[in-house]
Design a protein around this motif. Structure first.
Motif, mmCIF file in Angstrom:
data_model
loop_
_atom_site.group_PDB
_atom_site.id
_atom_site.type_symbol
_atom_site.label_atom_id
_atom_site.label_comp_id
_atom_site.label_asym_id
_atom_site.label_seq_id
_atom_site.Cartn_x
_atom_site.Cartn_y
_atom_site.Cartn_z
ATOM 1 N N HIS A 144 10.681 56.500 31.542
ATOM 2 C CA HIS A 144 10.936 55.478 32.875
ATOM 3 C C HIS A 144 9.107 54.091 32.945
ATOM 4 C CE1 HIS A 144 13.540 58.731 34.913
ATOM 5 N NE2 HIS A 144 13.987 58.208 33.659
ATOM 6 N N GLU A 145 8.424 54.723 32.757
ATOM 7 C CA GLU A 145 7.128 53.997 33.324
ATOM 8 C C GLU A 145 7.262 52.488 32.180
ATOM 9 O OE1 GLU A 145 4.289 52.784 34.851
ATOM 10 O OE2 GLU A 145 4.034 54.820 34.723
ATOM 11 N N MET A 146 8.149 52.971 31.080
ATOM 12 C CA MET A 146 8.208 52.049 29.846
ATOM 13 C C MET A 146 8.683 51.185 30.402
ATOM 14 S SD MET A 146 5.051 51.313 28.342
ATOM 15 C CE MET A 146 3.972 52.795 27.189
ATOM 16 N N GLY A 147 10.373 51.906 30.415
ATOM 17 C CA GLY A 147 11.675 51.455 31.091
ATOM 18 C C GLY A 147 11.350 50.072 32.298
ATOM 19 N N ALA A 148 10.209 50.662 33.405
ATOM 20 C CA ALA A 148 10.037 49.697 34.236
ATOM 21 C C ALA A 148 9.144 48.454 33.945
ATOM 22 C CB ALA A 148 9.375 50.332 35.366
ATOM 23 N N SER A 149 8.806 48.627 33.597
ATOM 24 C CA SER A 149 7.882 47.506 32.346
ATOM 25 C C SER A 149 8.675 46.324 31.803
ATOM 26 C CB SER A 149 6.834 47.802 31.823
ATOM 27 O OG SER A 149 5.354 48.406 32.735
ATOM 28 N N HIS A 150 9.383 46.584 31.256
ATOM 29 C CA HIS A 150 10.169 46.129 30.249
ATOM 30 C C HIS A 150 10.907 44.984 31.243
ATOM 31 C CE1 HIS A 150 9.308 48.674 26.663
ATOM 32 N NE2 HIS A 150 10.001 48.714 27.069
ATOM 33 N N ALA A 151 11.981 45.961 31.917
ATOM 34 C CA ALA A 151 12.608 44.983 33.025
ATOM 35 C C ALA A 151 11.805 44.307 33.974
ATOM 36 C CB ALA A 151 13.889 46.319 33.776
ATOM 37 N N GLN A 152 10.978 44.276 34.110
ATOM 38 C CA GLN A 152 10.159 43.803 35.406
ATOM 39 C C GLN A 152 9.208 42.461 34.195
ATOM 40 O OE1 GLN A 152 8.653 47.430 38.492
ATOM 41 N NE2 GLN A 152 7.460 46.640 36.797
ATOM 42 N N ALA A 153 8.791 43.000 33.023
ATOM 43 C CA ALA A 153 8.529 41.647 32.580
ATOM 44 C C ALA A 153 9.655 40.772 32.555
ATOM 45 C CB ALA A 153 7.668 42.487 31.204
ATOM 46 N N LEU A 154 11.388 41.526 31.923
ATOM 47 C CA LEU A 154 12.364 40.324 31.238
ATOM 48 C C LEU A 154 12.637 39.446 32.460
ATOM 49 C CD1 LEU A 154 14.300 42.846 29.738
ATOM 50 C CD2 LEU A 154 14.039 41.121 29.063
ATOM 51 N N THR A 155 12.775 40.323 33.914
ATOM 52 C CA THR A 155 13.047 39.079 34.940
ATOM 53 C C THR A 155 12.418 39.181 36.020
ATOM 54 O OG1 THR A 155 13.088 40.960 36.010
ATOM 55 C CG2 THR A 155 14.898 41.018 35.204
ATOM 56 N N GLY A 156 10.992 39.142 36.072
ATOM 57 C CA GLY A 156 9.299 38.367 36.911
ATOM 58 C C GLY A 156 9.485 39.800 38.186
ATOM 59 N N GLU A 157 10.993 40.288 38.358
ATOM 60 C CA GLU A 157 11.420 40.952 39.928
ATOM 61 C C GLU A 157 10.217 42.117 39.509
ATOM 62 O OE1 GLU A 157 15.101 41.083 40.654
ATOM 63 O OE2 GLU A 157 16.215 38.694 39.358
ATOM 64 N N HIS A 158 10.101 42.768 41.143
ATOM 65 C CA HIS A 158 9.739 44.149 41.127
ATOM 66 C C HIS A 158 10.257 45.117 42.292
ATOM 67 C CE1 HIS A 158 6.847 47.244 42.598
ATOM 68 N NE2 HIS A 158 6.757 48.087 40.863
ATOM 69 N N PRO A 159 10.372 46.297 42.356
ATOM 70 C CA PRO A 159 10.785 46.975 41.560
ATOM 71 C C PRO A 159 12.355 47.544 40.881
ATOM 72 C CG PRO A 159 11.342 48.066 43.358
ATOM 73 C CD PRO A 159 11.151 46.581 43.702
ATOM 74 N N PHE A 160 11.378 47.934 39.462
ATOM 75 C CA PHE A 160 12.943 47.798 38.900
ATOM 76 C C PHE A 160 14.152 49.098 39.593
ATOM 77 C CE2 PHE A 160 15.300 50.397 34.813
ATOM 78 C CZ PHE A 160 15.824 49.003 34.867
#
Length: 409
Positions: free
Chosen positions: A254-270
């Motif tokens: 879940h840590e890595m998945g959140a970072s993948h998504a946040q880097a892709l979209t520029g949004e936070h949180p996943f």
């Protein structure tokens, strides 16, 4: 990929309460207030063996989340994946001399049967990693082209430095992450990585292993974390309400998945909340396929154990607690089921209006199923010892237990 059939959820009088639940990322309870449609993603199985009690406990927890939301008159958009290509699956297939696709299909079918028997509400979208590959490849290419990923001997790695929020889901320090990465499928010792924690996004084709066309990435197959990200973004979008799974998924998955998504979209949180179920043990060790200390749902069913009793055994422990499966746990659940069924079989009984609200309040309070069970126990004991004159009470108890706890009386 299809899920399993849904059991009908009875409607109860009144309206349920908003869910207060423990969020791993903040370390405390938060009140979830979704819109008219609540969104949840729960990580699914790697189908190389049957459903054991650890799996069942996890999916039971998130089934309760769905039931609480449905009781608030919301719709629920539930998504679950199946990691139907991964190292453990391939290794098991080689060990047993079986085609890996046949193994995955057989065990996924058995998982569906177990979920149906346990009355787990199915996901709206049930997606396999293989069928998600066409959506995964463009995401990896985007991360690479944006400088958030890099190639190493044909493999593509995500750079954890690309996400300023990396580490916020699990709250672990770098050394703890490194140890867990090595234990849970990572390769922190690989030479050439920019950071030992960087996870693989795309594995270049290996001889004798399945691979797919990765466009500019070359032939290969996806890493574990990007699989769930692609499925969740496609079906739920960013900022969905709950990311769920066992506590062993907080890091790295879940840590890595959140970072993948946040880097892709520029949004936070996943996800707005990261919710994790505890581990179930047997003989003093966490129940796991690698240890072989497993109690399977399908085995108990073949032995004639009522699935409702299995579910009650799971419900008797708080979803976040680590606990031990024993014969006594199951025996207690069988006895409880018998008492409840005897109580609701009578034509009338004590009023159950207060019981409905007790069960609702218990589940809204971080899914406190054990307290909910105790409330039903008290009603059943009152029915046994004193009885009552409310002709609608037994039916209301049955509907409440079914709707909120998933147990058919």
């Amino acid at each position: 990929m299809h899920a399993w059939p849904a059991s009908e959820v009875p409607a109860l009088p009144g309206k349920g309460r908003d869910l207060r639940i423990h969020d791993t990322a903040t370390g405390g309870r938060i009140t979830l207030d979704p819109g008219p449609v609540a969104r949840i993603y729960v990580c699914g199985i790697t189908p190389y063996d049957a459903t054991h009690m650890g799996h069942a406990a996890t999916y039971n927890a998130f089934d309760l989340v769905q039931r609480v939301w449905l009781d608030t008159k919301r719709q629920v958009h539930y998504v679950q994946n199946v990691t139907d290509v991964d190292d453990p699956l391939l290794e098991r297939a080689v060990r047993d001399g079986e085609d890996w696709t046949a193994l995955a299909e057989r065990e996924t079918a058995l998982f569906r049967e177990d979920m149906t028997a346990l009355r787990m509400l199915p996901p709206k979208h049930y997606i396999g990693a293989v069928e998600a590959i066409p959506g995964i490849v463009p995401l990896v290419e985007r991360l690479r082209d944006a400088g958030a990923a890099y190639e190493l001997e044909g493999d593509v790695y995500f750079s954890v430095e690309a996400d300023p929020h990396f580490g916020e889901v699990s709250g672990l320090d770098a050394e703890a992450m490194r140890l867990l990465s090595a234990e849970r499928g990572g390769d922190p010792e690989r030479v050439g990585k920019k950071n030992p924690l960087d996870p693989m996004l795309w594995m270049a084709a290996r001889e004798g292993e399945p691979s797919w066309d990765g466009g500019s990435l070359g032939a290969g197959r996806p890493g574990w974390h990007i699989e769930c990200v692609a499925i969740a973004l496609d079906h739920l979008g960013m900022g969905f309400d709950v990311q769920g799974g066992g506590s062993d998924l907080a890091f790295p998955h879940h840590e890595m998945g959140a970072s993948h998504a946040q880097a892709l979209t520029g949004e936070h949180p996943f996800a707005r909340a990261y919710v994790h179920a505890g581990m179930v043990g047997l003989d003093g060790e966490k129940m796991s396929k690698s240890r072989g200390n497993l109690v399977f749902v399908s085995t108990l069913r073949r032995e004639g154990v009522d699935p409702a009793a299995i579910r009650l055994a799971l419900l008797s422990h708080h979803y976040r607690s680590d606990w031990e499966w024993t014969d006594q746990v199951l025996a207690d659940a069988v006895a409880r089921l018998g008492r409840w069924r005897a109580a609701v079989s009578r034509p009338d009984g004590p009023s159950a209006d207060a019981l409905v609200e007790e069960v609702r309040e218990a589940l809204a309070d971080d899914l406190d199923a054990a307290t909910a069970l105790a409330a039903v126990d008290r009603w059943a004991e009152c029915q046994r010892s004193e009885g009552g004159t409310d002709e609608g009470a037994p039916g209301l108890v049955s509907r409440t237990v079914d709707a909120l706890l998933g147990v058919a009386l």
